[in-house]
Design a protein around this motif. Structure first.
Motif, mmCIF file in Angstrom:
data_model
loop_
_atom_site.group_PDB
_atom_site.id
_atom_site.type_symbol
_atom_site.label_atom_id
_atom_site.label_comp_id
_atom_site.label_asym_id
_atom_site.label_seq_id
_atom_site.Cartn_x
_atom_site.Cartn_y
_atom_site.Cartn_z
ATOM 1 N N SER A 34 0.455 -1.190 0.071
ATOM 2 C CA SER A 34 0.123 0.353 -0.349
ATOM 3 C C SER A 34 1.091 1.017 0.122
ATOM 4 O O SER A 34 1.959 1.417 0.840
ATOM 5 C CB SER A 34 -0.889 -0.068 1.300
ATOM 6 O OG SER A 34 -0.187 -0.079 2.553
ATOM 7 N N LYS A 68 1.779 4.975 -2.044
ATOM 8 C CA LYS A 68 1.586 5.887 -3.873
ATOM 9 C C LYS A 68 3.558 6.419 -4.443
ATOM 10 O O LYS A 68 4.140 6.418 -3.929
ATOM 11 C CB LYS A 68 0.933 6.935 -3.511
ATOM 12 C CG LYS A 68 1.918 8.153 -1.972
ATOM 13 C CD LYS A 68 0.785 9.213 -2.153
ATOM 14 C CE LYS A 68 1.246 10.177 -1.018
ATOM 15 N NZ LYS A 68 0.802 11.504 -1.110
ATOM 16 N N SER A 101 4.464 9.383 -6.598
ATOM 17 C CA SER A 101 4.308 11.014 -6.717
ATOM 18 C C SER A 101 5.168 11.083 -7.732
ATOM 19 O O SER A 101 6.660 11.197 -7.698
ATOM 20 C CB SER A 101 4.239 11.704 -5.690
ATOM 21 O OG SER A 101 3.322 11.341 -4.650
ATOM 22 N N GLU A 153 -0.427 11.742 -8.889
ATOM 23 C CA GLU A 153 -0.418 10.304 -8.104
ATOM 24 C C GLU A 153 -0.764 8.989 -8.420
ATOM 25 O O GLU A 153 -1.619 8.994 -9.489
ATOM 26 C CB GLU A 153 -0.156 10.625 -6.483
ATOM 27 C CG GLU A 153 -0.268 11.977 -6.037
ATOM 28 C CD GLU A 153 -0.430 11.856 -4.698
ATOM 29 O OE1 GLU A 153 0.391 12.762 -3.704
ATOM 30 O OE2 GLU A 153 -1.648 11.326 -4.107
ATOM 31 N N GLU A 195 -1.731 5.256 -6.469
ATOM 32 C CA GLU A 195 -2.205 4.642 -5.772
ATOM 33 C C GLU A 195 -1.578 2.862 -5.981
ATOM 34 O O GLU A 195 -1.572 2.583 -6.907
ATOM 35 C CB GLU A 195 -3.532 4.728 -5.602
ATOM 36 C CG GLU A 195 -4.005 3.900 -3.795
ATOM 37 C CD GLU A 195 -5.309 3.266 -3.584
ATOM 38 O OE1 GLU A 195 -5.771 3.076 -3.019
ATOM 39 O OE2 GLU A 195 -6.504 4.365 -5.035
ATOM 40 N N ASN A 212 -3.602 3.987 -12.538
ATOM 41 C CA ASN A 212 -4.767 4.203 -11.413
ATOM 42 C C ASN A 212 -5.409 3.566 -11.546
ATOM 43 O O ASN A 212 -5.993 2.630 -10.400
ATOM 44 C CB ASN A 212 -4.820 5.319 -11.569
ATOM 45 C CG ASN A 212 -4.199 6.363 -9.959
ATOM 46 O OD1 ASN A 212 -3.749 5.885 -9.197
ATOM 47 N ND2 ASN A 212 -3.751 7.522 -10.816
#
Length: 622
Positions: A391, A393, A395, A401, A403, A536
């Motif tokens: 888990s 992200k 950037s 971003e 995830e 994403n």
């Protein structure tokens, strides 16, 4: 015809023009005089400078044998010399000496950069002329990196193969140029050219698991010092300075992991630094962190002797990696990918690791992958089942971003996790729309030594007569690895305009990816925002995917799927070459997904018919 070279008196003026790539030159009290290669004669003796231990510059003797013309390339020469002094007597030409400056009669000739032959009985070396070093690194134009054939998500073999392809270009012995029709005769200096090879930088690897270390050694094709302790690599507080002969480092990974190369400074012009005398990876414009380096000792070897060294504080940036030199600027370090990794395991307290990866279109994804993989296998077992819940992200700056929320389970859990986490970094680095190197990766990996996976066993709707526009409940039974079962539900709202026979696909990520590539032809992103959106929505292992599929001809136009197109419209699209379109035989008319806490595998299909005005009835199982 004899080539014209600048006189020593005009060398300073020529230098000021050549180094304009880095901005206006700083004024200096006295310029180092150069000796043009045309003034070098056999029998001349000179002095070289390098560090054999600690940070003390020592001198060694250089005896000129002759000049090899056009040996590295057109108008690229090498001065052949015999070296004497210090550990060279027993170690020969030493890996890490690359860039050692050579002076004759007080004038700088160039840098020790090439070794001659395998298992030589004498320390013979090639010296790159200083004018060629300055000329090579003056070019300011950025170059787009070539494709290394890595598909993201990657595999260990593809990553190490890409690194090896990079190094193969610079570590091979020099050969004669194509079409060389030299008459075969007595041995000459030119006949020695095929046995010349770059000395190579002394590689430094700290904090890497032995298995990863071996793979990196093989890929890099260099001797790697894996024993040197990691030193602090924060920017130096005092204004950085370097001298010709000082050890200097180039960092690819630094922090709680350390990987880089050390060599020797040839020439310093204000804040500009020239080193190595040959390429490192020959990337052209580059962005390595320039660091101080400390040499512990010299390791003699019958094959390749090397300096055992470690990287020090960041003192600038290496901005050019060219065929005859690397060069950079003292001062602030370059931009890098900051990786903040938390390893969570029930058997030990959380471990927090931070490291910085070189910013480069080719190298950032490769070494980010290597860093994540090494961190996992350094603290977790390498053989046996492993489950990694990721888990966090990625950037890219400006609020862009991606995830990270996925689960990787099985015998190859660690490589799969490294590949999934770094896939957005690799996809963004190679995009066609804008420069998009990741700036920060924050990720937590929860690791268990068991298989947290489930198989899709069966699925059923709460009715055998679904209606257009109505919401029905899809029930999916999952069987866990050890045999336990659970049932999850997904609300399905049938499209109001759909009718006729349809297929309801309930699947894992791999099955849906295969279907899309084979039958649905997903459109490629046409802009950076579209690519960011695709990243994403990448398929994840901890998702249950549900797709309602119609078997009707359609087309993908401008990134959008147009289902059930009339034959006349499809004909127009096929004939209009100005419109990018692709025909499809199946179209998705409804899409849903459900997150679960384990990796899913398998798929099921339900065939149903939507009839307007039909009434619900008993459920059907599949």
């Amino acid at each position: 015809m004899r080539r014209t070279t600048p006189s020593a008196a005009g060398a300073a003026l020529l230098l000021a023009a050549l180094v304009g790539w880095a901005g206006p030159a700083r004024p200096r009290a006295q310029a180092t005089p150069f000796m043009p290669v045309d003034d070098v004669r056999p029998g001349m003796t000179g002095t070289g400078r390098t560090v054999f231990s600690g940070d003390t510059i020592e001198e060694f003797r250089v005896n000129v044998i002759g000049v090899l013309r056009n040996v590295v390339g057109p108008r690229r020469d090498l001065i052949l010399a015999r070296l004497e002094g210090g550990p060279i007597a027993t170690a020969g030409v030493i890996q890490g000496m690359s860039g050692s400056p050579v002076f004759i009669n007080g004038r700088l000739v160039g840098a020790v950069s090439y070794a001659l032959g395998s298992f030589p009985k004498e320390p013979l070396a090639g010296i790159t002329p200083i004018a060629e070093m300055i000329d090579a690194v003056r070019l300011p134009a950025p170059a787009r990196a070539s494709d290394l054939g890595v598909q993201w998500p990657a595999t260990p073999a593809s990553v190490y193969g890409a690194i090896q392809r990079l190094t193969d270009r610079v570590r091979a012995p020099l050969g004669r140029p194509p079409g060389d029709l030299r008459v075969v005769g007595p041995a000459s200096l030119e006949d020695l050219a095929p046995t010349l090879r770059p000395i190579g930088a002394a590689m430094v690897v700290s904090g890497f698991d032995p298995a990863v270390n071996r793979d990196l050694q093989s890929a890099l094709g260099q001797s790697v010092d894996g024993q040197a302790p990691t030193s602090g690599t924060r920017a130096a507080a005092a204004p950085p300075t370097l001298r010709p002969g000082d050890a200097v480092g180039m960092s690819m990974i630094r922090g709680d992991l350390e990987m880089g190369a050390t060599g020797t400074v040839t020439y310093v012009d204000g804040n500009r630094v020239y080193a190595f005398g040959h390429p490192f990876l020959n990337l052209g414009p580059s962005s390595y962190a320039m660091t101080r380096a400390r040499v512990f000792t010299v390791l003699p070897s019958l094959d390749t002797s090397m300096k055992i060294a470690t990287l020090g504080p960041v003192i600038g940036a290496m901005t050019q990696d060219r065929s005859t030199a690397v060069g950079g600027l003292l001062g602030a370090g370059p931009r890098e990918l900051e990786v903040n990794l938390t390893l969570s395991s029930g058997s030990a307290p959380d471990r927090k690791l931070t490291f910085f990866v070189i910013h480069d279109q080719l190298l950032t994804p490769l070494f980010a992958y290597v860093s994540i993989l090494n961190s996992l296998i350094a603290y977790e077992r390498q053989a046996g089942t492993l489950t990694v819940q990721a888990s966090g992200k990625v950037s890219f700056g400006g609020g862009d971003e991606v995830e990270i929320d996925d689960v990787f389970s099985g015998e190859t859990g660690a490589p799969l996790a490294a590949a999934g986490i770094t896939a957005p970094i690799g996809l963004a680095a190679g995009n066609d729309f804008r420069p998009a190197l990741a700036e920060r990766l924050d990720v937590t990996l929860r690791v268990t030594e068991e298989q947290e996976a489930a198989t899709i066993e069966r699925a059923w709707l709460d009715t055998t007569r679904p209606r257009p526009g109505a919401t029905h409940t899809l029930n999916v039974q999952l069987r866990h690895y050890r045999g336990a079962t659970e049932t999850v539900t997904v609300p399905i709202e049938m499209p109001a305009q759909a009718a006729g026979p349809l297929t309801l696909l309930i699947s894992d990520a791999a099955t849906l990816n295969g279907l899309e590539q084979r039958d649905l032809r997903p459109a490629k992103a046409a802009s950076w925002p579209a690519l960011l959106a695709q990243m994403n929505t990448m398929r994840r292992n901890n998702r249950l995917y549900v797709r309602l599929i119609a078997t009707t001809p359609g087309a993908v136009v401008g990134g959008d799927t147009l289902p059930a197109l009339p034959a006349s419209v499809r004909t127009v699209l096929d004939e209009d070459k100005t419109v990018a379109s692709a025909p499809v035989t199946k179209t998705v008319v409804g899409a849903w997904e459900r997150r679960v806490n384990r990796a899913l595998r398998g798929s099921r299909e339900l065939t149903l018919t939507l009839r307007p005005g039909s009434t619900p009835s008993a459920p059907v199982n599949r």
